[in-house]
Write a protein that holds these residues in place. Structure first.
Motif, PDB file in Angstrom:
ATOM      1  N   PHE A 107      -4.716   5.900 -24.108  1.00  9.13           N
ATOM      2  CA  PHE A 107      -3.830   4.344 -24.380  1.00  9.13           C
ATOM      3  C   PHE A 107      -3.683   3.497 -24.754  1.00  9.13           C
ATOM      4  CE2 PHE A 107      -8.296   4.529 -21.353  1.00  9.13           C
ATOM      5  CZ  PHE A 107      -7.167   4.704 -20.284  1.00  9.13           C
ATOM      6  N   ASN A 108      -3.066   4.520 -26.134  1.00 12.58           N
ATOM      7  CA  ASN A 108      -3.127   3.850 -27.317  1.00 12.58           C
ATOM      8  C   ASN A 108      -1.043   4.201 -27.422  1.00 12.58           C
ATOM      9  OD1 ASN A 108      -2.668   3.248 -30.077  1.00 12.58           O
ATOM     10  ND2 ASN A 108      -1.395   4.837 -30.941  1.00 12.58           N
ATOM     11  N   GLY A 109      -1.018   4.458 -26.603  1.00  7.64           N
ATOM     12  CA  GLY A 109       0.803   5.434 -26.190  1.00  7.64           C
ATOM     13  C   GLY A 109       1.157   4.685 -24.705  1.00  7.64           C
ATOM     14  N   GLU A 110      -0.080   4.418 -24.617  1.00  8.89           N
ATOM     15  CA  GLU A 110       0.304   3.033 -23.058  1.00  8.89           C
ATOM     16  C   GLU A 110       0.502   1.906 -23.761  1.00  8.89           C
ATOM     17  OE1 GLU A 110      -1.603   6.261 -19.409  1.00  8.89           O
ATOM     18  OE2 GLU A 110      -2.225   3.837 -20.528  1.00  8.89           O
ATOM     19  N   LEU A 111      -0.718   1.160 -24.154  1.00  8.56           N
ATOM     20  CA  LEU A 111      -0.336  -0.191 -24.960  1.00  8.56           C
ATOM     21  C   LEU A 111       1.136  -0.091 -25.434  1.00  8.56           C
ATOM     22  CD1 LEU A 111      -4.315  -0.723 -26.100  1.00  8.56           C
ATOM     23  CD2 LEU A 111      -3.203  -1.700 -23.997  1.00  8.56           C
ATOM     24  N   LYS A 112       2.139   0.528 -26.311  1.00 10.34           N
ATOM     25  CA  LYS A 112       2.840   0.729 -27.108  1.00 10.34           C
ATOM     26  C   LYS A 112       3.792   0.583 -26.348  1.00 10.34           C
ATOM     27  CE  LYS A 112       2.050   4.446 -29.870  1.00 10.34           C
ATOM     28  NZ  LYS A 112       2.469   4.953 -31.441  1.00 10.34           N
ATOM     29  N   ARG A 113       3.641   1.071 -25.023  1.00  5.21           N
ATOM     30  CA  ARG A 113       4.900   1.211 -24.040  1.00  5.21           C
ATOM     31  C   ARG A 113       4.981  -0.096 -23.152  1.00  5.21           C
ATOM     32  NH1 ARG A 113       3.405   6.364 -22.897  1.00  5.21           N
ATOM     33  NH2 ARG A 113       2.305   6.059 -20.614  1.00  5.21           N
ATOM     34  N   PHE A 118       2.973  -3.572 -29.940  1.00  2.59           N
ATOM     35  CA  PHE A 118       1.118  -3.405 -30.350  1.00  2.59           C
ATOM     36  C   PHE A 118       1.062  -3.573 -31.779  1.00  2.59           C
ATOM     37  CE2 PHE A 118      -1.817  -0.102 -29.567  1.00  2.59           C
ATOM     38  CZ  PHE A 118      -3.039  -1.682 -28.880  1.00  2.59           C
ATOM     39  N   GLU A 119       1.369  -2.518 -32.129  1.00  2.00           N
ATOM     40  CA  GLU A 119       1.100  -1.746 -33.980  1.00  2.00           C
ATOM     41  C   GLU A 119       0.861  -3.060 -35.312  1.00  2.00           C
ATOM     42  OE1 GLU A 119       2.892   2.061 -35.168  1.00  2.00           O
ATOM     43  OE2 GLU A 119       1.465   2.845 -33.582  1.00  2.00           O
ATOM     44  N   ASN A 120       1.367  -3.656 -34.071  1.00  2.00           N
ATOM     45  CA  ASN A 120       1.629  -5.598 -35.515  1.00  2.00           C
ATOM     46  C   ASN A 120       0.754  -6.131 -34.959  1.00  2.00           C
ATOM     47  OD1 ASN A 120       3.500  -3.923 -37.345  1.00  2.00           O
ATOM     48  ND2 ASN A 120       5.088  -4.197 -35.978  1.00  2.00           N
ATOM     49  N   MET A 138      -3.529   1.377 -16.948  1.00  2.00           N
ATOM     50  CA  MET A 138      -2.347   0.431 -17.367  1.00  2.00           C
ATOM     51  C   MET A 138      -1.041  -0.183 -16.261  1.00  2.00           C
ATOM     52  SD  MET A 138       0.889   2.910 -19.224  1.00  2.00           S
ATOM     53  CE  MET A 138       2.851   2.738 -19.416  1.00  2.00           C
ATOM     54  N   THR A 139      -1.560   0.815 -15.294  1.00  2.00           N
ATOM     55  CA  THR A 139      -0.850  -0.264 -14.071  1.00  2.00           C
ATOM     56  C   THR A 139      -0.894  -1.354 -13.175  1.00  2.00           C
ATOM     57  OG1 THR A 139      -0.226   2.313 -13.052  1.00  2.00           O
ATOM     58  CG2 THR A 139       0.301   0.158 -11.526  1.00  2.00           C
ATOM     59  N   GLU A 140      -2.587  -1.556 -13.413  1.00  2.00           N
ATOM     60  CA  GLU A 140      -3.089  -3.149 -13.433  1.00  2.00           C
ATOM     61  C   GLU A 140      -3.148  -4.130 -14.119  1.00  2.00           C
ATOM     62  OE1 GLU A 140      -6.004  -5.612 -11.579  1.00  2.00           O
ATOM     63  OE2 GLU A 140      -4.867  -4.098 -10.758  1.00  2.00           O
ATOM     64  N   LEU A 141      -3.241  -4.011 -15.406  1.00  2.00           N
ATOM     65  CA  LEU A 141      -2.871  -4.582 -16.606  1.00  2.00           C
ATOM     66  C   LEU A 141      -1.527  -4.711 -16.836  1.00  2.00           C
ATOM     67  CD1 LEU A 141      -3.395  -5.934 -19.394  1.00  2.00           C
ATOM     68  CD2 LEU A 141      -3.624  -3.815 -21.159  1.00  2.00           C
ATOM     69  N   ASN A 142      -0.552  -3.813 -16.448  1.00  2.00           N
ATOM     70  CA  ASN A 142       0.776  -3.931 -17.159  1.00  2.00           C
ATOM     71  C   ASN A 142       1.662  -4.983 -15.463  1.00  2.00           C
ATOM     72  OD1 ASN A 142       3.406  -4.116 -18.037  1.00  2.00           O
ATOM     73  ND2 ASN A 142       3.814  -2.448 -17.121  1.00  2.00           N
ATOM     74  N   ASN A 143       1.338  -5.366 -14.314  1.00  2.00           N
ATOM     75  CA  ASN A 143       1.799  -5.763 -13.420  1.00  2.00           C
ATOM     76  C   ASN A 143       0.934  -6.627 -12.474  1.00  2.00           C
ATOM     77  OD1 ASN A 143       3.809  -3.327 -13.187  1.00  2.00           O
ATOM     78  ND2 ASN A 143       2.546  -2.192 -11.902  1.00  2.00           N
TER      79      ASN A 143
END
Length: 196
Positions: A107-113, A118-120, A138-143
């Motif tokens: 999820f850390n990687g997906e949130l950065k995408r 995100f890291e800041n 990821m798909t639901e949150l992003n779309n």
């Protein structure tokens, strides 16, 4: 990268809201699940997990399939303990923690995408986003969260807080937790803006 302190807080809250169940059960949507909300999509995936059988010995593929099939036949949306009687295997804490850590890193990687900055983001915002992606994917949150995502991209934490509520079966308490995290970030941001 998620800090050790954030990881500890995140794990504690995921266990609080998702539960930490050492046997297979059905989640609210009828999917076979184990540990801290770890979805098991099929028998083959279940057989990759280090379940233990009688006398704490590693479970065989056949034993894992038997538990999976027995749980899958039950009605959905019951408390996790309801499914215990249909299982003979357990998952040790060390394996539950390993699966949870794996989810956190994914999820850390997906949130950065999704969020290039995100890291800041403030720690509270990162924790809120982890809780959302763990539950939504990821798909639901992003779309499907355009207003929320616009607020996050604009770093308008209060607007994000106002758009952060999830529908049932997510508890009101869990929604309040995420909203409070974002509101804390908004207050801290406002305080920093007025500090000379």
């Amino acid at each position: 990268m998620i800090t050790p302190s954030e990881k500890q807080t995140l794990r504690a809250n995921l266990e609080k809201y998702e539960g930490k169940i050492n046997h297979m059960y059905l989640d609210s949507r009828g999917f076979v699940t184990v540990g801290v909300g770890h979805l098991i999509v099929n028998v083959a995936e279940a057989q990759k997990i280090a379940f233990k059988g009688a006398s704490n010995l590693p479970a065989s593929g056949a034993e894992i399939k038997a538990d999976y099939d027995a749980v899958k036949k039950q009605p959905a949306n019951r408390v996790a303990s309801f499914y215990k009687r249909f299982t003979s295997l357990t998952l040790p804490d060390v394996e539950i923690n390993r699966l949870t850590d794996k989810h956190i890193m994914t999820f850390n990687g997906e949130l950065k995408r999704i969020y290039s900055d995100f890291e800041n983001f403030p720690s509270e915002v990162r924790l809120a986003l982890f809780d959302l992606i763990f539950n939504l994917g990821m798909t639901e949150l992003n779309n499907n969260w355009p207003n929320f995502n616009a607020a996050i991209q604009a770093k308008d934490w209060q607007a994000a807080a106002d758009e952060s509520s999830r529908a049932a079966p997510i508890s009101a308490e869990r929604n309040r937790y995420v909203k409070a995290l974002l509101e804390t970030a908004a207050k801290n941001s406002k305080a920093q803006a007025v500090t000379p």
